[in-house]
Motif scaffolding. Structure first.
Motif, PDB file in Angstrom:
ATOM      1  N   LYS A  87      48.260 102.362   5.005  1.00 18.40           N
ATOM      2  CA  LYS A  87      47.948 103.863   4.667  1.00 18.40           C
ATOM      3  C   LYS A  87      47.274 104.595   5.631  1.00 18.40           C
ATOM      4  O   LYS A  87      46.521 103.732   6.503  1.00 18.40           O
ATOM      5  N   TRP A  88      46.996 105.658   5.898  1.00 20.94           N
ATOM      6  CA  TRP A  88      46.346 106.394   6.839  1.00 20.94           C
ATOM      7  C   TRP A  88      44.939 105.940   6.827  1.00 20.94           C
ATOM      8  O   TRP A  88      43.998 106.325   7.606  1.00 20.94           O
ATOM      9  N   MET A 105      51.396 103.965  12.916  1.00 16.94           N
ATOM     10  CA  MET A 105      52.263 104.432  11.636  1.00 16.94           C
ATOM     11  C   MET A 105      51.823 103.529  10.666  1.00 16.94           C
ATOM     12  O   MET A 105      51.319 102.429  10.405  1.00 16.94           O
ATOM     13  N   ALA A 106      51.760 104.362   9.436  1.00 14.72           N
ATOM     14  CA  ALA A 106      51.442 103.971   7.887  1.00 14.72           C
ATOM     15  C   ALA A 106      52.772 103.512   7.320  1.00 14.72           C
ATOM     16  O   ALA A 106      53.551 104.426   7.089  1.00 14.72           O
ATOM     17  N   ILE A 107      53.049 102.341   6.742  1.00 11.33           N
ATOM     18  CA  ILE A 107      54.272 102.053   5.987  1.00 11.33           C
ATOM     19  C   ILE A 107      54.311 102.728   4.850  1.00 11.33           C
ATOM     20  O   ILE A 107      55.569 103.168   4.272  1.00 11.33           O
ATOM     21  N   MET A 133      65.374  94.151  19.695  1.00 11.94           N
ATOM     22  CA  MET A 133      64.135  93.874  18.550  1.00 11.94           C
ATOM     23  C   MET A 133      62.904  94.506  18.827  1.00 11.94           C
ATOM     24  O   MET A 133      62.457  94.362  19.869  1.00 11.94           O
ATOM     25  N   LYS A 134      62.374  95.466  17.740  1.00 12.24           N
ATOM     26  CA  LYS A 134      61.078  96.149  18.034  1.00 12.24           C
ATOM     27  C   LYS A 134      60.002  95.142  17.543  1.00 12.24           C
ATOM     28  O   LYS A 134      60.275  93.994  17.330  1.00 12.24           O
ATOM     29  N   SER A 135      58.888  95.332  18.168  1.00 11.86           N
ATOM     30  CA  SER A 135      57.663  94.800  18.044  1.00 11.86           C
ATOM     31  C   SER A 135      56.466  95.512  17.554  1.00 11.86           C
ATOM     32  O   SER A 135      56.386  96.707  17.712  1.00 11.86           O
ATOM     33  N   ALA A 136      55.275  94.999  16.730  1.00  6.12           N
ATOM     34  CA  ALA A 136      54.310  95.685  16.329  1.00  6.12           C
ATOM     35  C   ALA A 136      53.194  94.833  16.132  1.00  6.12           C
ATOM     36  O   ALA A 136      53.152  93.822  16.157  1.00  6.12           O
ATOM     37  N   TYR A 137      52.065  95.524  16.338  1.00  7.77           N
ATOM     38  CA  TYR A 137      50.846  94.606  15.984  1.00  7.77           C
ATOM     39  C   TYR A 137      50.379  95.159  14.661  1.00  7.77           C
ATOM     40  O   TYR A 137      50.836  96.521  14.300  1.00  7.77           O
TER      41      TYR A 137
END
Length: 496
Positions: A80-81, A106-108, A1-5
């Motif tokens: 966004k960026w 990364m920007a979704i 499973m990936k993780s992110a802040y």
């Protein structure tokens, strides 16, 4: 499973202009992570500009990434960026720093596949567009401010002494604000008198209630807005002055007079004055061998430098400057005023009508003390009204600030009157005890110009360059004014 802040950012002007909000961004990021089965390790939200990365929450996030294991892959997600950065240079620098810690930003809404080399072109576009928007917006604002100034209006934040107001037609102006406006007028008039140092005037103004730092004060007295002018700056060198539509606090002639005073070239003479003060007999001493006037300089010893009066022609004539200065001062302090002069001074002091002045000052002091008690009573009543909620907080704070300013001014006036009364008391004691007859007791505290003038009147004679022994010379007039402290006899033209 990936993780992110998750990183959520918005600035106040963007929130008004585009409808961005922190909860909306956070909700979209959480839904994205839920849909893509991404574990959320932390959410960092802040209301801050993206012109650089000096942001509180971003610093916390970056510190969290640095403390994590370097083996673990980490991700930062945002909408966004332009949420990430609005400056291309800082953005690329931060991306490089994140890569060092195996972290991907990364920007979704603007996804980029960094494994594809051509994707860097899209990244450049995404990062450049926000910076271009900022530059265009800043240029439009600058052009708008320049057009307003060309019409004589002052669109910036009002300087001290003025307040920003908006008229019924929507135009923004500045208008005088008391008591600051009165204090600014007082400052310019005091500087125009050219009797006090600028720093002294600034401290007095602060005591009167002008909240202004030292650097701000020096900008204030150079600001032409106070005489009704508005400056338009085109670049660092080119500027134009326009007659403003606002009400000036001072006349233009007064402003230019103050500028001439504060821009007068001042020489840095601290070291020179120190040397003059040490060698104050220089120019009055003559070499007994060649007849030249003695100079003064330092001679280097084993541990420190020693001051000497010496002849530049004859190397044999030399004496310690401190020794000779002390001998001259001791001789001078053996002189006192004659009895006839003391009697004359007594008549002068009587003519000043000291008792009448003292009565006047006591009356003024009583009046000021009564005003101080009235101010304390007003503040006490206001505090009681605030406690029972009759007074609102804003009204109470405003009255309290005004009371503080009035009290400071009254305390300063009281202090000045007490000083005058102490001076009168000192004069009375001097007249009674006659201690003012020793007029040279404070010679060491005299100004260098006063010392030089006194030495011109009473020069040293018959100097022994071995022991420092010397005699003094008086003209016929001074010999009638000064007598020896020991025998009170009239001093002759040349003595001891």
């Amino acid at each position: 499973m990936k993780s992110a802040y998750l990183y959520v950012r918005v600035s106040t002007d963007e929130q008004k202009r585009k409808g961005y909000s922190l909860p909306e961004q956070e909700e979209r990021l959480l839904k994205y992570c839920e849909y893509n089965n991404i574990e959320v390790k932390g959410i960092y939200c802040e209301d801050f500009s993206a012109k650089d990365f000096n942001r509180p929450e971003w610093k916390k996030l970056f510190l969290q990434i640095k403390n994590k294991s370097s083996i673990e892959d980490k991700n930062i997600l945002f909408i966004k960026w332009d949420r990430f950065s609005r400056n291309v240079e800082y953005a690329y620098e931060m991306i490089g720093m994140l890569r060092k810690y195996r972290t991907t930003a990364m920007a979704i809404d603007q996804p980029i596949d960094f494994s594809v080399p051509e994707s860097t072109v899209m990244l450049a576009v995404y990062l450049s567009v926000p910076e271009a928007e900022n530059s265009r917006r800043a240029q439009n604002i600058a052009n708008g401010i320049r057009r307003a100034k060309q019409m004589g209006r002052y669109p910036n934040k009002a300087p001290i002494g003025y307040i920003n107001l908006t008229l019924l037609d929507g135009k923004k102006i500045i208008a005088p604000k008391e008591p600051e406006a009165g204090l600014v007028k007082w400052i310019f008039h005091q500087i125009a008198k050219n009797t006090q140092k600028l720093e002294e005037i600034r401290k007095i103004a602060n005591n009167k209630g002008l909240l202004c730092s030292r650097s701000h004060f020096f900008r204030l007295i150079r600001n032409p807005v106070y005489c009704g002018h508005v400056i338009i700056r085109f670049n660092f060198e080119e500027q134009q002055t326009i007659k403003g539509t606002h009400e000036p606090l001072i006349q233009e002639t007064l402003f230019h007079k103050v500028q001439n005073i504060i821009t007068t070239k001042r020489k840095v003479t601290a070291k020179t004055d120190e040397l003059k003060a040490l060698f104050f007999l220089r120019g009055f001493l003559v070499c007994p061998i060649c007849g030249r006037k003695l100079s003064g300089s330092f001679s280097r010893g084993k541990t420190k430098k020693y001051p000497y009066y010496h002849c530049q022609g004859s190397r044999k004539t030399r004496i310690n400057a401190i020794l000779l200065n002390t001998c001259y001062q001791n001789k001078l302090q053996q002189l006192v005023l004659s009895n006839k002069v003391i009697e004359l001074f007594s008549y002068v002091l009587d003519d000043q009508d000291i008792k009448k002045q003292k009565t006047q000052y006591l009356s003024e002091r009583s009046l000021i003390e009564r005003k101080i008690k009235e101010e304390e009573s007003i503040l006490s009543k206001a505090r009681k009204l605030f406690v029972v909620e009759i007074f609102k907080l804003d009204d109470y704070n405003k009255l309290k600030a005004e009371n503080r300013v009035n009290s400071k001014c009254l305390q300063k006036e009281l202090q000045d009157i007490n000083t005058k009364l102490r001076n009168i008391e000192r004069q009375t004691k001097l007249l009674g005890k006659k201690i003012f007859t020793d007029i040279f007791q404070g010679f060491s505290d005299f100004d260098i110009a006063d010392k030089k003038h006194l030495i011109t009147l009473i020069p040293p004679l018959n100097i022994n360059f071995q022991t420092g022994y010397l005699s003094l010379s008086l003209n016929e007039t001074l010999s009638k004014v000064l007598v020896l402290k020991s025998n009170q006899k009239i001093i002759k033209n040349e003595f001891y």
